[in-house]
Scaffold this motif. Structure first.
Motif: not given
Length: 634
Positions: A262, A377, A382-383, A386-387, A538, A543
């Motif tokens: 991340k 991101e 999101v990392s 993951r994207a 975060q 999110t």
């Protein structure tokens, strides 16, 4: 004499008798039917290969940006080099069309794609290990605790030291080191990939349209393009896997790393997937070497009868019988006919409208695909891995479904050109209206002390550089241009533990926790542990918004893909048969020269303008961006 002639006739008669019985014509029919299917399968695999390597390169744009410490606009130039390669040969390949041996030209193109992909891997083996940006910690007295806040030097010294160090590095030739320019290998490899991919679409699609039934052509092309979309899906999945691996996997002890996927300094194993992509491109070239120049029209029994009759009349060369031979192409005649052919094509008003549509779609889609993972991101916390994964497993399969359904609708309802136009128009208007909802997908800017908020937590629009220093860290001798973020208990991110004023720490690697952070204490936390952990804070609200954004993106993709195949078929139905290959080439050329080439460059340049904090190269100078103004980015 007669007795000698009879045995000769009896020697010749059996083959003629065998051919007249029927088995041989049946054997001649089977290969011609199967060769069209073999070509369809080979073309689908080549579409898969180019989509596989292309999507993987797109998914690795952020990793390449960080590994070579370059800006988004330079990444856009690297991405645009693929389009430049296409442009170098697209017109020539498309214009020659049926005048060349199309399967063999496609085979050569796949080999060039493979070579270009392997060339892009070279920098990894020529560069040293990746050293990410981080601060130097000092031992506190003789204990095992490490301090980020050094009390040795006054405030102005670290800045001077950083400038002097940069000068020394420049004088020693550090900025001119070979590794600084190794991204040119990636650019050249992408250029070769563009050259190699150029013949696949125009020659392959026109070959299918020439030798298949008119009512089957749209279904075949839609199916091939749908199969080709499996390549991008797997390419993004491979990209997600590789982005989650450390770039020097197998060489570096991963326990010693203080960052995770991340982190904006994380670089995945971008090179590993390129090796796989190169191998797939090489395999895709093999079937085309064994396919003929042309085939009989699907369902045309007259051609098959002529072939069977010719196989009866020719004895010794029956194994050499092929479809019509390749005509001799004179280059001077091809050049002489080029301008009249171009004028005839551009004089078609339907084709001109379709061309304008292609240019607009290329601009939006190329810009979106190139920087979509970076946007996710930065915007939704999101990392990158993951994207990439979500694009591969959700967005692309929905696009495949839409393209397949579009081809099926044409076949099912037997839509003519006017029906295709109306259907495509309806889908594009619906997608446009849905696109307006993107403006509701808002997300707060990351709170970074001295950049987006003050050290007291007050939000402000902009901060000059000297505001990075506050009274709480003025005695810590922090280097201004470093980025090794920590998240304080107050929910504010600090550029380094030094700027948070942290004077002690426990733990090692990713588990390190800083304590006695004077700037965190300023926030007046009564429970006040005044600690900070590695990494930026975060943003929970961002999110929560992400699933709605993903649903909207998927819906728009389905509707656009549904109208994609019917709209694409308008081009084939609006031009004469001898101009099909040329039309596909001009369509791809204009889309890429006015959309695919400039879009990643100007999108990247605009994104660079939203950068709040640039990273620092090991040899001095600014690297890739660490933090963006997410509102301006959106």
């Amino acid at each position: 004499m007669e007795t000698r002639m009879i045995p000769d006739q009896s020697k010749d008669n059996p083959p003629f008798l065998d051919r007249s019985i029927g088995p041989l014509p049946v054997k001649r029919m089977y290969p011609h039917f199967s060769k069209l299917k073999i070509f369809l399968g080979a073309l689908a695999f080549s579409f898969f290969a180019k989509g596989f390597s292309g999507s993987y390169m797109k998914s690795m744009s952020t990793q390449i940006e960080r590994r070579f410490e370059i800006s988004s606009s330079v990444v856009g130039i690297i991405d645009g080099s693929f389009e430049i390669g296409n442009l170098m040969v697209m017109i020539l390949v498309s214009y020659l069309g049926s005048k060349v041996h199309r399967p063999k030209v496609i085979a050569a193109g796949c080999l060039i794609m493979s070579f270009g992909t392997f060339l892009s891997v070279m920098p990894h083996f020529l560069m040293g290990r990746y050293n990410y940006e981080r601060i130097q910690l000092t031992e506190e007295n003789s204990s095992t605790s490490l301090s980020a806040c050094s009390l040795v030097l006054p405030l102005h010294h670290p800045t001077l030291d950083a400038v002097e160090m940069t000068r020394e590095l420049k004088n020693s030739g550090c900025e001119k080191a070979a590794s600084s320019y190794l991204w040119i290998f990636v650019l050249m490899g992408n250029l070769l990939r563009g050259i190699g991919e150029a013949p696949i679409m125009p020659l392959g699609v026109s070959y299918v349209d020439d030798f298949s039934k008119e009512e089957n052509s749209a279904f075949y092309i839609g199916t091939i393009r749908s199969c080709g979309m499996v390549g991008p899906t797997l390419g993004f999945l491979l990209g997600s896997f590789c982005a989650n691996l450390w770039v020097d996997v197998g060489v570096v002890d991963l326990e010693s790393l203080t960052i995770n996927p991340k982190d904006t300094r994380w670089v995945g194993a971008w090179w590993l997937g390129l090796v796989i992509c190169g191998a797939v491109s090489f395999l895709s070239s093999l079937p085309f070497w064994f396919l003929p120049y042309s085939l009989p029209k699907e369902g045309d029994e007259r051609n098959l009868k002529k072939l069977s009759e010719s196989s009866v009349t020719i004895q010794e060369d029956h194994c050499k019988i092929e479809p019509p031979s390749q005509p001799q192409l004179k280059f001077s005649e091809a050049v002489k006919d080029f301008l009249p052919t171009l004028k005839k094509l551009l004089g078609n008003p339907v084709f001109l409208v379709y061309l304008f549509l292609t240019i607009l779609q290329y601009n939006s889609m190329v810009g979106l695909i190139t920087f979509e993972t970076k946007f996710m991101e930065q915007q939704f916390n999101v990392s990158v891995s993951r994207a990439i994964f979500l694009i591969g497993v959700i967005l692309l399969p929905i696009t495949i479904l839409g393209m397949f359904l579009g081809g099926f609708i044409i076949k099912k309802f037997k839509l003519h050109i006017t029906g295709m136009v109306k259907f495509g128009c309806a889908t594009f208007i619906a997608a446009y209206l849905l696109n307006l909802l993107y403006f509701t997908c808002d997300c707060e800017v990351l709170q970074v002390a001295g950049l987006t908020v003050s050290y007291s937590g007050v939000k402000q629009s902009s901060f000059p550089k000297h505001n990075l220093i506050a009274s709480c860290n003025s005695d810590c001798s922090c280097v201004l241009n470093q980025w090794d973020p920590v998240c304080g208990d107050n929910g504010i991110t600090y550029m380094t533990a030094c700027f948070a004023g942290c004077k002690s720490s426990i733990g090692t690697g990713k588990n390190m926790v800083f304590h006695n952070c004077s700037c965190v204490q300023i926030e007046g936390l009564e429970s006040g542990n005044s600690s900070a952990v590695l990494g930026q804070c975060q943003r929970e609200s961002c999110t929560k918004t992400f699933p709605y954004f993903l649903a909207l993106l998927s819906t728009c993709a389905l509707i656009l893909a549904l109208g994609g195949t019917p709209t694409y078929m308008i081009m084939f139905r609006s031009v004469s048969p001898d101009l099909k290959s040329f039309a596909v080439g001009i369509d791809a050329l204009c889309g890429r020269i006015l959309g695919g080439l400039p879009a990643p460059i100007y999108f990247g340049a605009l994104i660079d303008q939203t950068c709040l904090k640039w990273g620092t190269k090991r040899c001095g100078g600014s690297g890739s961006c660490r933090v963006y103004d997410t509102k301006a980015f959106r």
